[in-house]
Write an enzyme that holds these catalytic residues in place. Structure first.
Site, mmCIF file in Angstrom:
data_model
loop_
_atom_site.group_PDB
_atom_site.id
_atom_site.type_symbol
_atom_site.label_atom_id
_atom_site.label_comp_id
_atom_site.label_asym_id
_atom_site.label_seq_id
_atom_site.Cartn_x
_atom_site.Cartn_y
_atom_site.Cartn_z
ATOM 1 N N HIS A 63 -43.531 24.194 -13.182
ATOM 2 C CA HIS A 63 -44.668 23.563 -12.122
ATOM 3 C C HIS A 63 -45.822 23.116 -12.931
ATOM 4 O O HIS A 63 -46.997 23.325 -12.480
ATOM 5 C CB HIS A 63 -45.150 24.750 -11.228
ATOM 6 C CG HIS A 63 -43.901 25.131 -10.615
ATOM 7 N ND1 HIS A 63 -43.263 26.398 -10.992
ATOM 8 C CD2 HIS A 63 -43.320 24.771 -9.470
ATOM 9 C CE1 HIS A 63 -42.233 26.453 -9.999
ATOM 10 N NE2 HIS A 63 -42.309 25.704 -9.300
ATOM 11 N N HIS B 272 -39.303 18.706 -7.331
ATOM 12 C CA HIS B 272 -38.388 18.914 -8.147
ATOM 13 C C HIS B 272 -37.102 18.098 -7.893
ATOM 14 O O HIS B 272 -36.083 18.460 -8.390
ATOM 15 C CB HIS B 272 -37.898 20.636 -8.043
ATOM 16 C CG HIS B 272 -39.071 21.527 -8.341
ATOM 17 N ND1 HIS B 272 -39.738 21.574 -9.498
ATOM 18 C CD2 HIS B 272 -39.534 22.430 -7.771
ATOM 19 C CE1 HIS B 272 -40.552 22.447 -9.577
ATOM 20 N NE2 HIS B 272 -40.445 23.179 -8.387
ATOM 21 N N GLY C 14 -40.680 24.893 -3.965
ATOM 22 C CA GLY C 14 -41.775 23.997 -3.798
ATOM 23 C C GLY C 14 -41.183 22.672 -3.908
ATOM 24 O O GLY C 14 -39.720 22.229 -4.215
#
Lengths: 695, 220
Positions: free
Chosen positions: A575, A413, A410
């Site tokens: 997350h 990060h 995703g």
């Protein structure tokens, strides 16, 4: 001086009073009473006082604050939850035992508690039906209460041939023995071959007489079974040869061999007409229905049994009871000691750390705009993978004959994942939406772009979305003749116990694995060799994180969960997943110890071992704080005799703006050291190759 | 009306997209309690992409049956994540059940629910009680099959699906997550509705709403 009675003994008291109490008889009396467990009469005797004086001493000791009476929180909670269960589900009674406790299994402890309850409830002349289960058998084994007249114990269902010890007949026979009661079995199998067979058997005199006894039961003792594969209902053979998927999908549990839905309604399947024993309507007609059941996996089943009214006395454990209550919408009331102090008028309100100010344009554009920017900023190093928006590749990385390293996950990060793309590290990185795995198409495009006919290694963290999408991409690449191997990182030790390492999340430790695999590939290792060494790096890496403030997603600007002003959350994900534990915030050294101790206990390094360290900001924590932690971790490791080959400090793998840190540690061997030191040049990681670690 | 053409099918998908979009903040909040708070946005993004792709396809004179695989691929590439492969598989399974050269018979529309359930179950490998979207799709699919066997019409079938899915969604409160991100929370996931189950209910409700609208529009 304190007034004493019994003038003659005053001297004796002073001479006998142990020196450590000084001349404070209150303290001595309180010690004898609370610590040594003596009775007031014995204390009076020993101190040469009257009992009334001892009583006054003890009362004074409390007023003076020598003694604090505290209800042990676990017990307090058990009582509170039991009361809530009783009120919420309209039970006759409920006993809740602590979920953890000593060496005995939960079943044994539930059984012991159940035995105490039954002892209180049973009366002469009772007919007690008994269904089966582990807790029920252990109840029977814990119970010894003979001497009541005219008790009958009747098996609530027919018998089984199962391999388990807690069969219906064993449970009933053992309970009958414990109560000195007459045992009435059901002389038939619990499950017979056909409905016709059931009718024929029920017409037999022996069985029909036994069924009459069963219908006269005024109490029943039973377990509650979940539908999990390891549950009693499975091990008892009730579902043997039955397609559970087809017939019992709606069942969440079973009582007395009958299946119930989440709402507590009967679930009628093919076994129903072939079962000999109490049915649900008859069960509900029994005046007192005592269930002994606990364990988190049973929460759905217990809740269903309560909703259906099959239970009116429950013996369970605190975690399960709390689970059942929360599942039914109950909220734990605050205890007096936990209620926050009232806000004084005029005092400045506590301001929650503001995380809602952002320099963005439109929330929906942040990923694309940020990737556009980083491609420009790192133009000498990075290029866009053709035909994609969110896949980047190294300008100087991929080459013919070299294994290609493709990483991804995703967005949010940063500098993960793109920051680890470059010569000597990963060849391509594919990013998805914020905290969401990238779809297979761009992964496939990156695979085509960087493979040099020596195969590809995909490396990513263990999240179900990443696994699914990378798996699909790998299948598609394989279909095009590209060889792909995958290494899924699982360094986050907070996310699952050690025996389930395979289900752990992959977090900041990724950085080590990318570096090691990239170096191996740069040294022209084969795909198999790259995979092996990357896997070893992943296996040797452990991470533990904590958050002070949760992450706020850019589009909602809402914190993903609440952390109180003086709390921190341990074991958070990257997350915005909540952690496994919340506690009062501690100082930097204690926080470092907390993370390090968990890692050390799993890694179990010995004196002389060498490690690489990563003290990582989760996005919102300053570098200054990271170095304070780094200092403490290094001090501790030195005291432990562990050599630190490299220490990385900074925001290497973040979670948007989360305030918090993670500590990663990789245990090194000679090969890993060589690969770690191998030169690389990426936006986030540059190794010149001539640095030597401090021994 | 006996068949849904591509425009009508797109209209159904548009209503799903709209309802999911309206609920996205709520779904995000549900997800925040046990996951990464992104479920609402992910679903909204996925269905928005589905509608865009299907409008385009409908304009090229495709049949309704051909929209389903297109919907699956567009959902997948818009979101990735966990929901991407799951709903992509759902749409692809539905695509296998309906002929790509034909429009979709109204009477068979509720079978979409069954296909979605099968596709999701196969890709996600969750089992009932794992506290996932399957705990809503599973009961809904069985309700459709049962209603069809009893001769119910398409709207009644979807009514039954909706009721079963809602019940399944509520039942997830009592479940401890054992797959997906929430699994790491253990018992802390208790008491919370699974966001995937919640969005499944919204999809089924929107499907029912869309179908009822179309049939009503035709009747009046």
């Amino acid at each position: 001086m304190v007034k004493r009675s019994g003038g003659n003994s005053d001297k004796a008291v002073l001479s006998e009073m142990p020196m450590r109490f000084g001349d404070d008889p209150l303290l001595w009396a309180a010690w004898l009473y609370y610590e040594d467990g003596m009775t007031q009469a014995d204390i009076a005797n020993l101190m040469g006082l009257s009992r009334a004086s001892v009583n006054t001493y003890l009362a004074d000791a409390r007023t003076r604050g020598l003694v604090n009476i505290e209800i042990e929180p676990d017990r307090f909670r058990s009582v509170m939850i039991a009361k809530a269960m009783k009120d919420h589900f309209n039970l006759q009674d409920c006993l809740v035992i602590p979920s953890e406790g000593g060496d005995r299994s939960l079943f044994e402890r539930l059984g012991a508690a159940g035995a105490q309850v039954l002892k209180r409830l049973v009366r002469a002349g009772d007919t007690i039906a008994v269904a089966w289960g582990r807790s029920v058998l252990s109840l029977a084994e814990e119970l010894h209460h003979p001497g009541l007249a005219d008790i009958r114990v009747v098996q609530a269902s027919g018998s089984t041939t199962a391999r388990i010890r807690w069969t219906p007949e064993a449970c009933a026979a053992r309970l009958a023995e414990a109560l000195g009661a007459r045992w009435v079995p059901l002389s038939a199998p619990a499950i017979v071959s056909s409905p016709e067979m059931r009718e024929r058997l029920l017409a037999e005199t022996v069985l029909s007489e036994q069924m009459v006894v069963l219908s006269e039961a005024n109490r029943i003792v039973m377990g509650i079974s979940s539908m999990r594969p390891e549950s009693t209902i499975h091990s008892s053979g009730f579902l043997d040869g039955v397609d559970q998927q087809a017939h019992y999908q709606d069942a969440v549990g079973s009582v007395s061999g009958r299946f119930i839905s989440a709402r507590g309604e009967p679930v009628i399947g093919p076994v129903n007409d072939r079962t000999i024993g109490l049915d649900l309507a008859a069960l509900r007609a029994i005046p007192q229905r005592i269930a002994v059941a606990g364990g988190i996996e049973k929460v759905s089943a217990i809740l269903a049994a309560l909703r259906g009214g099959y239970v009116n006395v429950l013996i369970t454990d605190a975690a399960s009871a709390r689970g059942v209550l929360t599942a039914d919408g109950w909220q734990e009331p605050k205890r007096r000691s936990q209620v926050p102090p009232p806000v004084v008028d005029g005092a400045a309100p506590r301001v929650h750390h503001g995380g809602d100010k952002k320099l963005i344009n439109e929330a929906r554009d942040i990923v694309d705009e940020s990737i556009d920017g980083l491609l420009l900023a790192h133009e000498p190093l990075l290029a866009k993978v053709p035909g994609t928006h969110r896949a980047v590749m190294a300008r100087n990385g991929p080459r013919s004959g070299k294994v290609g390293i493709v990483i991804g996950g995703g967005s949010g990060h940063d500098p993960g994942f793109w920051g680890y793309v470059g010569q000597g590290c990963a060849d391509a990185a594919v990013m998805g939406n914020i905290f969401a795995a990238p779809p297979p198409d761009p992964i496939l495009a990156a695979s085509r772009a960087v493979h040099g006919d020596a195969g590809l290694l995909y490396i990513y963290g263990n999240f179900s979305g990443d696994v699914m999408n990378f798996d699909m991409a790998a299948e598609m690449a394989a279909a095009e003749g590209i060889r792909v191997r995958q290494v899924v990182t699982t360094d986050d030790i907070a996310s699952s116990p050690p025996d389930a390492r395979g289900s752990r999340r992959g977090v900041a430790g990724n950085v080590f694995v990318f570096k090691i695999a990239g170096a191996a590939a740069d040294l022209n290792a084969s795909l198999e060799a790259c995979e092996i060494v990357a896997r070893r790096a992943a296996d040797c890496t452990y991470t533990m994180g904590l958050a002070l403030e949760p992450v706020r997603l850019p589009d909602t600007r809402q914190p993903s969960y609440e952390v109180g002003p003086d709390e921190m959350e341990i074991g958070v994900g990257i997350h915005g997943e909540p952690g496994v534990m919340r506690q009062k915030i501690v100082k930097a050294d204690d926080a470092a110890d907390l993370l390090l101790d968990r890692i050390l206990s799993e890694m179990a390094p010995v004196r002389g071992d060498r490690v690489a360290l990563l003290i990582n900001s989760l996005g919102g924590t300053q570098t200054m704080e990271l170095y304070i932690l780094a200092r403490r971790v290094r001090q501790r490791l030195k005291a432990h005799g562990i050599g630190v080959h490299r220490t990385f400090v900074g925001p290497y793998f973040t979670s948007l703006d989360m305030k918090g840190v993670s500590l990663s540690m990789m245990k090194l061997d000679d090969e890993l050291i060589t690969l770690l030191d191998h030169p690389c040049h990426t936006p986030a990681l540059t190794e010149l190759g001539d640095q030597k670690g401090v021994k | 009306m006996t068949n849904l053409n591509a425009t009508q099918m797109t209209e159904l998908l548009r209503i799903i997209s709209m309802r999911i979009d309206e609920a996205s903040a709520e779904l995000g909040a549900l997800d925040g309690a046990i996951g990464d708070a992104d479920h609402g946005n992910t679903m909204a993004r996925g269905f928005a992409a589905v509608v865009t792709a299907c409008v385009e396809a409908a304009n090229q004179d495709m049949k309704a049956g051909a929209l389903l695989p297109i919907a699956g691929r567009s959902f997948l590439n818009a979101v990735g994540a966990t929901t991407g492969p799951l709903y992509a598989s759902a749409f692809l399974r539905a695509g296998q059940a309906f002929d790509a050269q034909e429009d979709i018979p109204v009477d068979r529309l509720p079978e979409m629910v069954v296909c979605f359930c099968d596709g999701i179950a196969q890709r996600g490998k969750a089992t009932p009680g794992d506290k996932t979207m399957l705990d809503a799709w599973g009961p809904a699919a069985r309700a459709v099959t049962e209603a069809q066997q009893n001769g119910a019409g398409p709207v009644a079938c979807l009514d039954a699906a909706l009721e079963a899915a809602s019940e399944g969604r509520e039942a997830t409160r009592a479940m401890v997550a054992s797959v997906g991100r929430a699994a790491r929370l253990g018992e802390r996931s208790l008491g919370h509705v699974d966001p995937g189950a919640a969005s499944a209910v919204i999809i089924i409700a929107a499907l029912r709403e869309g179908l009822a609208n179309l049939l009503q529009g035709e009747a009046s």
